[in-house]
Design a protein around this motif. Structure first.
Motif, PDB file in Angstrom:
ATOM      1  N   VAL A  78      37.085  73.816  30.987  1.00 14.62           N
ATOM      2  CA  VAL A  78      35.892  74.663  30.924  1.00 14.62           C
ATOM      3  C   VAL A  78      36.275  75.917  30.142  1.00 14.62           C
ATOM      4  CG1 VAL A  78      34.957  73.826  33.109  1.00 14.62           C
ATOM      5  CG2 VAL A  78      36.439  75.845  33.109  1.00 14.62           C
ATOM      6  N   TYR A 124      34.083  81.087  31.968  1.00 18.49           N
ATOM      7  CA  TYR A 124      33.371  80.420  33.061  1.00 18.49           C
ATOM      8  C   TYR A 124      34.281  80.006  34.207  1.00 18.49           C
ATOM      9  CZ  TYR A 124      30.588  76.856  35.492  1.00 18.49           C
ATOM     10  OH  TYR A 124      29.942  76.119  36.447  1.00 18.49           O
ATOM     11  N   TYR A 159      33.206  79.347  38.068  1.00 20.47           N
ATOM     12  CA  TYR A 159      33.226  77.947  38.510  1.00 20.47           C
ATOM     13  C   TYR A 159      34.051  77.785  39.786  1.00 20.47           C
ATOM     14  CZ  TYR A 159      35.183  73.193  38.493  1.00 20.47           C
ATOM     15  OH  TYR A 159      35.630  71.950  38.864  1.00 20.47           O
TER      16      TYR A 159
END
Length: 308
Positions: A229, A233, A237
Protein backbone atom coordinates in the motif's frame (compact mmCIF):
# COMPACT_ATOMS: atom_id res chain seq x y z
CA UNK A 1 -11.98 -24.42 9.52
CA UNK A 2 -8.58 -23.11 8.38
CA UNK A 3 -9.86 -19.63 9.08
CA UNK A 4 -10.60 -20.45 12.73
CA UNK A 5 -7.29 -22.27 13.11
CA UNK A 6 -5.65 -19.05 11.98
CA UNK A 7 -7.67 -17.22 14.63
CA UNK A 8 -6.44 -19.53 17.40
CA UNK A 9 -2.83 -19.32 16.23
CA UNK A 10 -2.99 -15.52 16.27
CA UNK A 11 -4.53 -15.10 19.74
CA UNK A 12 -2.12 -14.70 22.64
CA UNK A 13 -3.71 -15.89 25.87
CA UNK A 14 -2.70 -15.02 29.43
CA UNK A 15 -4.14 -16.14 32.77
CA UNK A 16 -4.70 -13.11 34.97
CA UNK A 17 -6.30 -14.22 38.23
CA UNK A 18 -8.77 -16.59 39.82
CA UNK A 19 -10.80 -16.46 43.02
CA UNK A 20 -13.28 -18.62 44.87
CA UNK A 21 -16.04 -16.87 46.78
CA UNK A 22 -18.72 -17.65 49.30
CA UNK A 23 -21.70 -15.36 48.71
CA UNK A 24 -22.19 -13.82 52.13
CA UNK A 25 -24.80 -11.25 51.22
CA UNK A 26 -26.89 -11.44 48.02
CA UNK A 27 -26.43 -8.50 45.65
CA UNK A 28 -27.49 -7.28 42.22
CA UNK A 29 -24.87 -5.31 40.30
CA UNK A 30 -26.86 -3.38 37.71
CA UNK A 31 -23.92 -2.67 35.41
CA UNK A 32 -21.39 -5.41 36.09
CA UNK A 33 -18.34 -5.17 33.81
CA UNK A 34 -14.64 -5.88 33.83
CA UNK A 35 -11.82 -4.78 31.58
CA UNK A 36 -10.73 -8.40 31.08
CA UNK A 37 -12.65 -11.49 29.98
CA UNK A 38 -14.39 -13.04 32.99
CA UNK A 39 -15.74 -16.55 33.58
CA UNK A 40 -18.02 -17.34 36.54
CA UNK A 41 -18.56 -20.99 37.46
CA UNK A 42 -21.55 -21.52 39.74
CA UNK A 43 -20.91 -24.31 42.23
CA UNK A 44 -23.95 -23.86 44.45
CA UNK A 45 -26.75 -21.36 44.90
CA UNK A 46 -28.35 -18.76 42.67
CA UNK A 47 -26.97 -16.59 39.88
CA UNK A 48 -28.89 -14.56 37.31
CA UNK A 49 -27.77 -12.15 34.63
CA UNK A 50 -29.11 -9.79 32.02
CA UNK A 51 -32.29 -7.76 31.73
CA UNK A 52 -34.34 -10.96 31.48
CA UNK A 53 -32.73 -12.40 34.64
CA UNK A 54 -31.59 -15.55 32.86
CA UNK A 55 -30.79 -18.28 35.40
CA UNK A 56 -27.45 -20.05 35.62
CA UNK A 57 -27.72 -23.65 36.82
CA UNK A 58 -25.19 -25.20 39.16
CA UNK A 59 -22.15 -26.42 37.23
CA UNK A 60 -22.71 -23.95 34.37
CA UNK A 61 -20.47 -21.06 33.38
CA UNK A 62 -21.25 -17.43 32.60
CA UNK A 63 -18.83 -15.80 30.15
CA UNK A 64 -18.60 -12.00 30.23
CA UNK A 65 -16.28 -10.73 27.46
CA UNK A 66 -13.99 -7.86 28.44
CA UNK A 67 -15.71 -4.50 28.24
CA UNK A 68 -19.23 -5.94 28.00
CA UNK A 69 -21.81 -4.89 30.59
CA UNK A 70 -24.64 -6.88 32.14
CA UNK A 71 -26.86 -6.98 35.19
CA UNK A 72 -25.60 -9.66 37.56
CA UNK A 73 -27.37 -11.10 40.60
CA UNK A 74 -25.27 -13.17 42.99
CA UNK A 75 -27.11 -15.30 45.57
CA UNK A 76 -30.58 -14.93 47.01
CA UNK A 77 -33.90 -16.11 45.62
CA UNK A 78 -35.85 -12.90 46.16
CA UNK A 79 -35.22 -9.17 46.16
CA UNK A 80 -31.57 -8.22 46.60
CA UNK A 81 -29.64 -5.04 47.28
CA UNK A 82 -28.93 -3.22 44.02
CA UNK A 83 -25.58 -1.54 43.46
CA UNK A 84 -23.67 0.13 40.66
CA UNK A 85 -20.33 -1.46 39.74
CA UNK A 86 -18.36 1.43 41.18
CA UNK A 87 -20.04 1.03 44.57
CA UNK A 88 -19.83 -2.77 44.42
CA UNK A 89 -16.05 -2.58 44.09
CA UNK A 90 -15.91 -0.60 47.33
CA UNK A 91 -18.08 -3.03 49.33
CA UNK A 92 -17.25 -6.28 47.53
CA UNK A 93 -15.90 -7.96 50.69
CA UNK A 94 -19.28 -7.53 52.38
CA UNK A 95 -20.89 -9.65 49.69
CA UNK A 96 -18.18 -12.07 48.56
CA UNK A 97 -15.92 -13.86 51.03
CA UNK A 98 -12.77 -15.51 49.66
CA UNK A 99 -12.52 -19.23 50.31
CA UNK A 100 -10.33 -22.17 49.44
CA UNK A 101 -11.38 -24.14 46.38
CA UNK A 102 -10.96 -27.32 48.41
CA UNK A 103 -13.63 -26.17 50.87
CA UNK A 104 -16.31 -25.78 48.20
CA UNK A 105 -17.40 -29.42 48.34
CA UNK A 106 -17.79 -29.22 52.11
CA UNK A 107 -20.16 -26.28 52.29
CA UNK A 108 -23.84 -25.78 51.59
CA UNK A 109 -23.42 -22.02 51.13
CA UNK A 110 -23.78 -20.28 47.78
CA UNK A 111 -20.35 -20.23 46.15
CA UNK A 112 -18.69 -19.43 42.84
CA UNK A 113 -15.32 -19.47 41.12
CA UNK A 114 -14.32 -16.43 39.06
CA UNK A 115 -11.35 -16.23 36.71
CA UNK A 116 -10.08 -13.56 34.34
CA UNK A 117 -7.93 -13.97 31.27
CA UNK A 118 -6.51 -11.87 28.47
CA UNK A 119 -6.84 -12.81 24.81
CA UNK A 120 -5.19 -10.53 22.27
CA UNK A 121 -4.59 -10.91 18.57
CA UNK A 122 -0.93 -10.22 17.84
CA UNK A 123 -0.71 -8.52 21.27
CA UNK A 124 -2.92 -5.64 20.18
CA UNK A 125 -6.60 -6.47 19.52
CA UNK A 126 -8.76 -7.71 22.40
CA UNK A 127 -10.26 -10.72 20.62
CA UNK A 128 -13.60 -11.38 22.32
CA UNK A 129 -14.21 -7.69 22.94
CA UNK A 130 -13.62 -6.88 19.28
CA UNK A 131 -16.27 -9.41 18.24
CA UNK A 132 -18.96 -7.54 20.22
CA UNK A 133 -20.15 -10.84 21.69
CA UNK A 134 -22.60 -10.28 24.57
CA UNK A 135 -22.35 -12.19 27.89
CA UNK A 136 -23.69 -15.73 27.54
CA UNK A 137 -24.11 -18.96 29.47
CA UNK A 138 -22.00 -21.97 28.57
CA UNK A 139 -24.42 -24.85 29.13
CA UNK A 140 -23.90 -28.59 28.83
CA UNK A 141 -20.11 -28.31 28.68
CA UNK A 142 -18.47 -30.09 31.59
CA UNK A 143 -15.09 -29.75 29.88
CA UNK A 144 -14.96 -25.98 30.37
CA UNK A 145 -16.13 -26.23 33.97
CA UNK A 146 -13.46 -28.84 34.68
CA UNK A 147 -10.69 -26.68 33.20
CA UNK A 148 -11.75 -23.74 35.39
CA UNK A 149 -11.68 -26.01 38.45
CA UNK A 150 -8.21 -27.26 37.50
CA UNK A 151 -7.01 -23.68 37.15
CA UNK A 152 -8.36 -22.83 40.60
CA UNK A 153 -6.60 -25.85 42.09
CA UNK A 154 -3.33 -25.07 40.33
CA UNK A 155 -3.33 -21.45 41.46
CA UNK A 156 -4.01 -22.42 45.07
CA UNK A 157 -1.54 -25.31 45.32
CA UNK A 158 1.35 -23.42 43.73
CA UNK A 159 3.51 -26.41 42.85
CA UNK A 160 6.53 -26.61 40.55
CA UNK A 161 5.72 -25.23 37.11
CA UNK A 162 2.67 -23.35 38.36
CA UNK A 163 2.92 -20.43 35.91
CA UNK A 164 3.56 -22.72 32.95
CA UNK A 165 0.60 -24.88 33.92
CA UNK A 166 -1.73 -21.89 34.34
CA UNK A 167 -0.65 -20.57 30.94
CA UNK A 168 -1.14 -23.84 29.07
CA UNK A 169 -4.49 -24.62 30.69
CA UNK A 170 -5.77 -21.12 29.92
CA UNK A 171 -4.86 -21.61 26.26
CA UNK A 172 -6.85 -24.85 26.21
CA UNK A 173 -9.74 -23.06 27.91
CA UNK A 174 -9.91 -20.40 25.18
CA UNK A 175 -9.81 -23.07 22.50
CA UNK A 176 -12.71 -24.87 24.20
CA UNK A 177 -14.72 -21.63 24.42
CA UNK A 178 -14.28 -21.01 20.69
CA UNK A 179 -15.15 -24.64 19.92
CA UNK A 180 -18.29 -24.27 22.04
CA UNK A 181 -19.28 -21.13 20.13
CA UNK A 182 -18.76 -22.82 16.76
CA UNK A 183 -20.42 -26.12 17.74
CA UNK A 184 -23.53 -24.36 18.98
CA UNK A 185 -23.58 -21.85 16.11
CA UNK A 186 -23.40 -18.91 18.51
CA UNK A 187 -22.65 -15.40 17.26
CA UNK A 188 -21.83 -16.64 13.76
CA UNK A 189 -22.57 -13.23 12.26
CA UNK A 190 -20.31 -11.47 14.79
CA UNK A 191 -17.49 -13.90 14.09
CA UNK A 192 -17.78 -13.47 10.33
CA UNK A 193 -18.18 -9.67 10.23
CA UNK A 194 -16.04 -8.37 13.08
CA UNK A 195 -12.81 -10.35 12.65
CA UNK A 196 -11.59 -8.05 9.89
CA UNK A 197 -7.98 -8.33 11.01
CA UNK A 198 -7.93 -12.03 10.00
CA UNK A 199 -9.41 -11.47 6.57
CA UNK A 200 -6.71 -9.29 5.10
CA UNK A 201 -3.49 -11.27 4.51
CA UNK A 202 -1.58 -8.00 4.16
CA UNK A 203 -2.11 -7.23 7.83
CA UNK A 204 -0.95 -10.70 8.85
CA UNK A 205 2.10 -10.22 6.66
CA UNK A 206 2.79 -6.98 8.51
CA UNK A 207 2.50 -8.62 11.93
CA UNK A 208 4.83 -11.43 10.92
CA UNK A 209 7.34 -9.05 9.33
CA UNK A 210 7.44 -6.85 12.44
CA UNK A 211 7.88 -9.87 14.70
CA UNK A 212 10.86 -11.19 12.77
CA UNK A 213 12.53 -7.83 12.08
CA UNK A 214 12.37 -5.96 15.39
CA UNK A 215 16.02 -4.96 15.12
CA UNK A 216 15.71 -3.65 11.58
CA UNK A 217 14.10 -0.79 9.70
CA UNK A 218 10.36 -0.74 10.49
CA UNK A 219 9.54 2.68 9.15
CA UNK A 220 6.19 3.31 7.47
CA UNK A 221 8.03 3.29 4.15
CA UNK A 222 9.16 -0.31 4.74
CA UNK A 223 5.78 -1.37 6.12
CA UNK A 224 4.06 0.08 3.07
CA UNK A 225 6.23 -2.09 0.81
CA UNK A 226 5.38 -5.21 2.85
CA UNK A 227 1.64 -4.50 2.74
CA UNK A 228 1.76 -3.25 -0.88
CA UNK A 229 0.00 0.00 0.00
CA UNK A 230 1.16 3.62 -0.21
CA UNK A 231 3.39 5.07 2.49
CA UNK A 232 0.82 7.77 3.18
CA UNK A 233 -1.92 5.16 3.71
CA UNK A 234 -0.16 2.40 5.66
CA UNK A 235 -0.55 4.09 9.06
CA UNK A 236 -4.26 4.72 8.53
CA UNK A 237 -4.71 1.18 7.20
CA UNK A 238 -3.01 -0.41 10.22
CA UNK A 239 -4.92 1.68 12.75
CA UNK A 240 -8.26 1.12 11.01
CA UNK A 241 -7.94 -2.66 11.50
CA UNK A 242 -6.20 -2.76 14.88
CA UNK A 243 -7.05 0.47 16.68
CA UNK A 244 -3.39 1.39 17.22
CA UNK A 245 -0.75 3.24 15.21
CA UNK A 246 1.89 0.94 13.67
CA UNK A 247 4.83 2.76 15.30
CA UNK A 248 3.18 2.51 18.75
CA UNK A 249 2.66 -1.21 18.19
CA UNK A 250 6.27 -1.62 17.04
CA UNK A 251 7.62 0.16 20.12
CA UNK A 252 5.51 -2.06 22.38
CA UNK A 253 6.84 -5.19 20.67
CA UNK A 254 10.42 -3.94 20.88
CA UNK A 255 10.12 -3.17 24.57
CA UNK A 256 8.53 -6.53 25.32
CA UNK A 257 11.41 -8.22 23.49
CA UNK A 258 13.86 -6.12 25.53
CA UNK A 259 12.20 -7.22 28.78
CA UNK A 260 12.52 -10.84 27.71
CA UNK A 261 16.22 -10.39 26.92
CA UNK A 262 16.81 -8.68 30.26
CA UNK A 263 15.22 -11.61 32.04
CA UNK A 264 16.82 -14.43 30.09
CA UNK A 265 20.28 -13.23 29.03
CA UNK A 266 23.34 -11.43 30.42
CA UNK A 267 23.68 -9.17 27.39
CA UNK A 268 24.49 -5.53 28.09
CA UNK A 269 21.71 -2.97 27.99
CA UNK A 270 23.46 -1.37 25.03
CA UNK A 271 23.45 -4.65 23.07
CA UNK A 272 19.84 -5.36 24.00
CA UNK A 273 18.79 -1.92 22.80
CA UNK A 274 20.52 -2.47 19.46
CA UNK A 275 19.05 -5.95 19.10
CA UNK A 276 15.50 -4.63 19.40
CA UNK A 277 16.06 -1.70 17.06
CA UNK A 278 17.45 1.21 19.11
CA UNK A 279 20.80 2.53 17.91
CA UNK A 280 20.83 5.23 20.58
CA UNK A 281 21.23 3.57 24.00
CA UNK A 282 20.28 6.72 25.93
CA UNK A 283 17.05 7.05 23.94
CA UNK A 284 16.27 3.37 24.47
CA UNK A 285 16.74 3.76 28.24
CA UNK A 286 14.51 6.85 28.34
CA UNK A 287 11.71 5.12 26.43
CA UNK A 288 12.05 1.97 28.54
CA UNK A 289 11.70 3.89 31.79
CA UNK A 290 8.78 5.85 30.41
CA UNK A 291 6.95 2.65 29.46
CA UNK A 292 7.68 0.51 32.53
CA UNK A 293 8.36 3.09 35.22
CA UNK A 294 11.78 1.65 36.13
CA UNK A 295 15.20 1.75 34.43
CA UNK A 296 16.15 -1.29 32.38
CA UNK A 297 19.00 -2.14 34.75
CA UNK A 298 16.75 -1.99 37.76
CA UNK A 299 14.23 -4.31 36.15
CA UNK A 300 17.01 -6.81 35.50
CA UNK A 301 18.14 -6.65 39.16
CA UNK A 302 14.58 -6.96 40.39
CA UNK A 303 13.91 -10.02 38.23
CA UNK A 304 17.18 -11.57 39.39
CA UNK A 305 16.07 -11.26 43.00
CA UNK A 306 12.67 -12.74 42.18
CA UNK A 307 14.21 -15.71 40.39
CA UNK A 308 16.69 -16.57 43.16
Amino acid sequence: MDYYNKVIESVKVRFLRGNNYRIEKPVTVTDYHEKENTLILLHQGNLKYGENLEVLNEGEVLFIPGGQETQLTLGGSGKTQQLKMEKFRDVKKKHLQSMSFFDIRNTEDDCISMMSFESKVFDVVNFFNSLSIPPFIIRFNDRIGTIIEDLMKEQEQGGVGKERSLSSQTEVLVIEILRHILKNQLFVEELSTNSTYFKDPRLIDLFNFIKTNLGGDLSNKVLAQVANVSEDYVGQYFKMLTGINPQDYIEYQRMEAAVDLLRTTKKSIRDIGKEVGYKDTAYFCRRFKMMYGVPAGKMRRRDSLINV
